[in-house]
Scaffold this active site. Sequence first.
Site, PDB file in Angstrom:
ATOM      1  CD  GLU A 181      30.847  54.951  21.194  1.00 18.54           C
ATOM      2  OE1 GLU A 181      31.580  55.177  20.834  1.00 18.54           O
ATOM      3  OE2 GLU A 181      31.665  53.394  21.621  1.00 18.54           O
ATOM      4  CB  CYS A 211      24.380  53.227  12.594  1.00 25.37           C
ATOM      5  SG  CYS A 211      25.041  55.218  12.501  1.00 25.37           S
ATOM      6  CB  ILE A 225      22.068  59.661  14.453  1.00 20.40           C
ATOM      7  CG1 ILE A 225      20.721  60.023  13.637  1.00 20.40           C
ATOM      8  CG2 ILE A 225      22.413  60.507  15.570  1.00 20.40           C
ATOM      9  CD1 ILE A 225      19.408  59.241  14.875  1.00 20.40           C
ATOM     10  CG  HIS A 257      19.558  54.932  12.868  1.00 27.99           C
ATOM     11  ND1 HIS A 257      19.875  54.165  14.358  1.00 27.99           N
ATOM     12  CD2 HIS A 257      20.839  56.105  12.485  1.00 27.99           C
ATOM     13  CE1 HIS A 257      21.186  54.401  14.265  1.00 27.99           C
ATOM     14  NE2 HIS A 257      21.679  55.511  14.002  1.00 27.99           N
ATOM     15  CD  GLU A 286      17.737  51.876  13.768  1.00 24.15           C
ATOM     16  OE1 GLU A 286      17.365  51.416  12.475  1.00 24.15           O
ATOM     17  OE2 GLU A 286      18.606  52.217  14.249  1.00 24.15           O
TER      18      GLU A 286
HETATM   19  N1  GLN Z   1      28.998  57.204  15.978  1.00 23.47           N
HETATM   20  C1  GLN Z   1      29.022  56.768  16.363  1.00 23.47           C
HETATM   21  C2  GLN Z   1      29.430  55.561  16.343  1.00 23.47           C
HETATM   22  O1  GLN Z   1      30.963  55.784  15.771  1.00 23.47           O
HETATM   23  C3  GLN Z   1      27.324  55.712  15.637  1.00 23.47           C
HETATM   24  C4  GLN Z   1      26.236  56.295  15.552  1.00 23.47           C
HETATM   25  C5  GLN Z   1      24.751  55.498  15.350  1.00 23.47           C
HETATM   26  O2  GLN Z   1      24.459  54.396  15.611  1.00 23.47           O
HETATM   27  N2  GLN Z   1      23.711  56.685  15.292  1.00 23.47           N
HETATM   28  O3  GLN Z   1      29.861  54.271  16.849  1.00 23.47           O
END
Ligand code: GLN
Length: 195
Positions: A47, A77, A133, A169, A171
């Site tokens: 996040e 991400c 994701i 991702h 990983e």
């Molecule tokens: N939605 C998350 C963000 O905005 C990122 C999601 C993720 O790393 N899978 O920080």
Amino acid sequence: MKIGILALQGDFSKHGEHIQKLGLDPLYVRTPADLESADGLIIPGGESTTIGKLFVDFGLTETFIKRKTTLPVFGTCAGMIMMAKEIIGRDQFSLNLMDISIERNAYGRQIDSFEAEINTGIASLGTVQGVFIRAPRISRTGQEVEILASFEDFPVLIRQKNYLAASFHPELTENLNIHRYFIDMVNSTLESNNA
Ligand code: GLN
């Protein structure tokens, strides 16, 4: 070579497993001293507002600024969001490394997470499985940004000099190619720094 993995929040241990499979010991970065001794840094998914806040709270900003021009960084991400010059509509901490604009969560909510085959134009990367994701969309890339792969007309894997970022991702799949590519980037940087 020490591959640092920012280990404040998110799926850092998954990156660690990939680095281990590639024959290196991951260095989990939580302190300025850890950051100081890393030859490259991976910023994991998670996040991005939380990672950004913890980055500041753990006192990593000053050391990072000192090292940032010679430190290769790979963000996935949320990690990629941390590297963006512009995060559209949000006022949140960023390391401001890549000339890109990002829309957070643009591929939908958690429930809309999906996988897709991503064809890269790079022989050593080949086709990879992209796990998205709550993924961020790269809606603008500056001239210095090289697009290594796109999906549905938007870039999803990009590079700018020493910086590599993916909106998905790598990983979370068995394929090690993108991590190997990053290790090669770190190797080249070490060689040119020592030249
Ligand atoms: N939605 C998350 C963000 O905005 C990122 C999601 C993720 O790393 N899978 O920080």
